[in-house]
Structures are given as structure tokens and as C-alpha cells.
Design a protein around this motif. Structure first.
Motif, PDB file in Angstrom:
ATOM      1  N   ALA A   3       0.828  -1.215   0.000  1.00 54.57           N
ATOM      2  CA  ALA A   3       0.000   0.000   0.000  1.00 54.57           C
ATOM      3  C   ALA A   3       0.860   1.261   0.000  1.00 54.57           C
ATOM      4  O   ALA A   3       0.485   2.272  -0.612  1.00 54.57           O
ATOM      5  CB  ALA A   3      -0.937  -0.001   1.205  1.00 54.57           C
ATOM      6  N   ASN A  33       1.701   1.614  -3.725  1.00 60.28           N
ATOM      7  CA  ASN A  33       0.711   1.435  -4.780  1.00 60.28           C
ATOM      8  C   ASN A  33      -0.542   2.255  -4.470  1.00 60.28           C
ATOM      9  O   ASN A  33      -1.249   1.993  -3.485  1.00 60.28           O
ATOM     10  CB  ASN A  33       0.367  -0.064  -4.904  1.00 60.28           C
ATOM     11  N   GLU A  34      -0.809   3.209  -5.323  1.00 63.80           N
ATOM     12  CA  GLU A  34      -1.933   4.120  -5.110  1.00 63.80           C
ATOM     13  C   GLU A  34      -3.280   3.396  -5.159  1.00 63.80           C
ATOM     14  O   GLU A  34      -4.182   3.692  -4.393  1.00 63.80           O
ATOM     15  CB  GLU A  34      -1.889   5.232  -6.168  1.00 63.80           C
ATOM     16  N   TRP A  35      -3.437   2.427  -6.074  1.00 62.61           N
ATOM     17  CA  TRP A  35      -4.698   1.691  -6.200  1.00 62.61           C
ATOM     18  C   TRP A  35      -5.036   0.974  -4.888  1.00 62.61           C
ATOM     19  O   TRP A  35      -6.182   0.979  -4.443  1.00 62.61           O
ATOM     20  CB  TRP A  35      -4.615   0.684  -7.351  1.00 62.61           C
ATOM     21  N   ARG A  89      -4.106   1.824  -1.878  1.00 61.37           N
ATOM     22  CA  ARG A  89      -4.516   2.843  -0.901  1.00 61.37           C
ATOM     23  C   ARG A  89      -5.907   3.375  -1.222  1.00 61.37           C
ATOM     24  O   ARG A  89      -6.758   3.488  -0.344  1.00 61.37           O
ATOM     25  CB  ARG A  89      -3.512   4.000  -0.874  1.00 61.37           C
ATOM     26  N   ASP A  90      -6.154   3.715  -2.502  1.00 61.44           N
ATOM     27  CA  ASP A  90      -7.429   4.310  -2.899  1.00 61.44           C
ATOM     28  C   ASP A  90      -8.611   3.378  -2.637  1.00 61.44           C
ATOM     29  O   ASP A  90      -9.726   3.832  -2.388  1.00 61.44           O
ATOM     30  CB  ASP A  90      -7.408   4.708  -4.381  1.00 61.44           C
ATOM     31  N   ASN A  91      -8.377   2.086  -2.725  1.00 65.63           N
ATOM     32  CA  ASN A  91      -9.446   1.107  -2.510  1.00 65.63           C
ATOM     33  C   ASN A  91      -9.437   0.540  -1.086  1.00 65.63           C
ATOM     34  O   ASN A  91     -10.150  -0.414  -0.800  1.00 65.63           O
ATOM     35  CB  ASN A  91      -9.347  -0.011  -3.549  1.00 65.63           C
ATOM     36  N   ASP A  92      -8.649   1.156  -0.238  1.00 67.92           N
ATOM     37  CA  ASP A  92      -8.560   0.804   1.181  1.00 67.92           C
ATOM     38  C   ASP A  92      -8.405  -0.704   1.417  1.00 67.92           C
ATOM     39  O   ASP A  92      -9.093  -1.306   2.258  1.00 67.92           O
ATOM     40  CB  ASP A  92      -9.769   1.331   1.955  1.00 67.92           C
TER      41      ASP A  92
END
Length: 196
Positions: A116, A119-121, A123-126
Motif C-alpha cells: 500500500a 501502490n496508489e490503487w 490505498r485508494d481502494n482501502d
């Protein structure tokens, strides 16, 4: 997933319940995680039941089947009868499962948090939050007193619907590692045609 252990099997079971988007051959393999888990010896299960409930088996149940009739990643289930003749099932937790799962969850949490951070994805999708919820739920599943309490609450809530039966829990024969409840025959939720 089976070779990696019970935490990974639980994760696979979660995936298998929503596997319709996966290729058919993957669906077949994930479905095996729902039921194809080898049991542990009946003598070990009996020793756990006696240690948890503090009495010899013959003082706890009128009958108790040595061989389990179902096995899962964290427990297995034995048929038994109470002294009044009531057929029940006894869910017995796999030996040493709690420390194994805690260790697996700790490793997975570290991996997810590391990924996390890069990787932004994720983090963005928790994904760390989703994993944290999965970990909490899995640890709650390992205390059968919670399951027994929730079943009793559900039975109270469903009492207004006479067509709905919730298995009775036997608190005096239940601990964190052993759960005794009414034997109920049914159909797996994934067997849609049988249910229909």
C-alpha cells in the motif's frame, strides 16, 4: 492456498463465494476449499472436547461419533446425542489454529501495508482496511462463544417467523473451542438447483 494454511483457505473461501467473474477452472478449484479439507484424528478432537468441557466424554454426551462428518479449515464437526436423545453436532476447533492464524495475519498485514505504501490503487481502494475487517472477523470466528451468542440473538429476532428455525445452542457444552448445537439438515447455499 491449502498448503499455505487455514488463513489462506479462509481467504480462498471468501473469494469462492464471489467467484463467478473468474475462469471456470479457477471456480472449480476455489470451490474445493468449501469442503475438501482433511480432518484431524477423532482422538485429538475428543481430547479437546474433554479438556475444554472439563469432563470425560461419556459424562458430556450419550453418544459421540469418533469420525467427523465434516471438516473445514479451522474446525471439524462430529455427530453426537444428548442424554435426552436430542441429536446434536459438536464443532471442534483444530489444534493450535489460533497462533497459526495470528501469525499468518501478522505477515499478511505487513505485506499489504508495504504494498500500500507503494501502490496508489491499494490505498485508494482501502485494501488495508478491507484486510483489517477480514482479520477481525476471522479472529471472532475462532471464539465459538461469539457464534453461540449470535445464534441465540438471531433465534430471538426470528421468533416472529414460525417458518424459520435457528439451531439451538447448548451453552453448558460450548467454550471458545467447542460448540454444541442442534443437528440441522440442509442444503449448501451454492447448490441453487437443490434449494429451488
Amino acid at each position: 492456498l491449502q498448503q499455505l494454511g487455514p488463513t489462506f483457505v479462509k481467504f480462498g473461501q471468501m473469494v469462492s463465494s464471489r467467484a463467478e467473474a473468474l475462469p471456470v477452472e479457477w471456480q472449480v478449484e476455489f470451490a474445493k476449499l468449501q469442503s475438501d479439507v482433511p480432518p484431524f484424528p477423532g482422538d485429538v478432537a475428543i481430547a479437546i472436547v474433554e479438556a475444554e468441557l472439563g469432563k470425560p466424554l461419556k459424562e458430556l454426551y450419550a453418544t459421540f461419533e469418533h469420525e467427523p462428518f465434516a471438516a473445514a479449515s479451522t474446525a471439524q464437526v462430529h455427530r453426537a446425542t444428548l442424554f435426552d436423545g436430542t441429536p446434536v453436532v459438536v464443532k471442534v476447533q483444530r489444534p493450535n489454529i489460533v497462533p497459526k492464524i495470528r501469525a499468518d495475519l501478522s505477515i499478511l498485514e505487513e505485506v499489504i501495508n508495504t504494498v500500500a505504501s507503494r501502490n496508489e490503487w491499494i490505498r485508494d481502494n482501502d485494501i488495508p482496511g478491507i484486510f483489517a475487517e477480514f482479520a477481525r472477523n476471522l479472529q471472532d470466528e475462532l471464539d465459538y462463544r461469539i457464534e453461540s451468542f449470535n445464534a441465540r440473538r438471531l433465534a430471538d429476532d426470528m421468533a416472529v417467523f414460525p417458518e424459520v428455525t435457528v439451531p439451538r445452542m447448548y451453552g453448558h457444552l460450548t467454550t471458545a473451542k467447542v460448540l454444541t448445537m442442534d443437528l440441522v439438515k440442509g442444503v449448501k447455499i451454492v447448490k441453487v438447483q437443490e434449494i429451488a
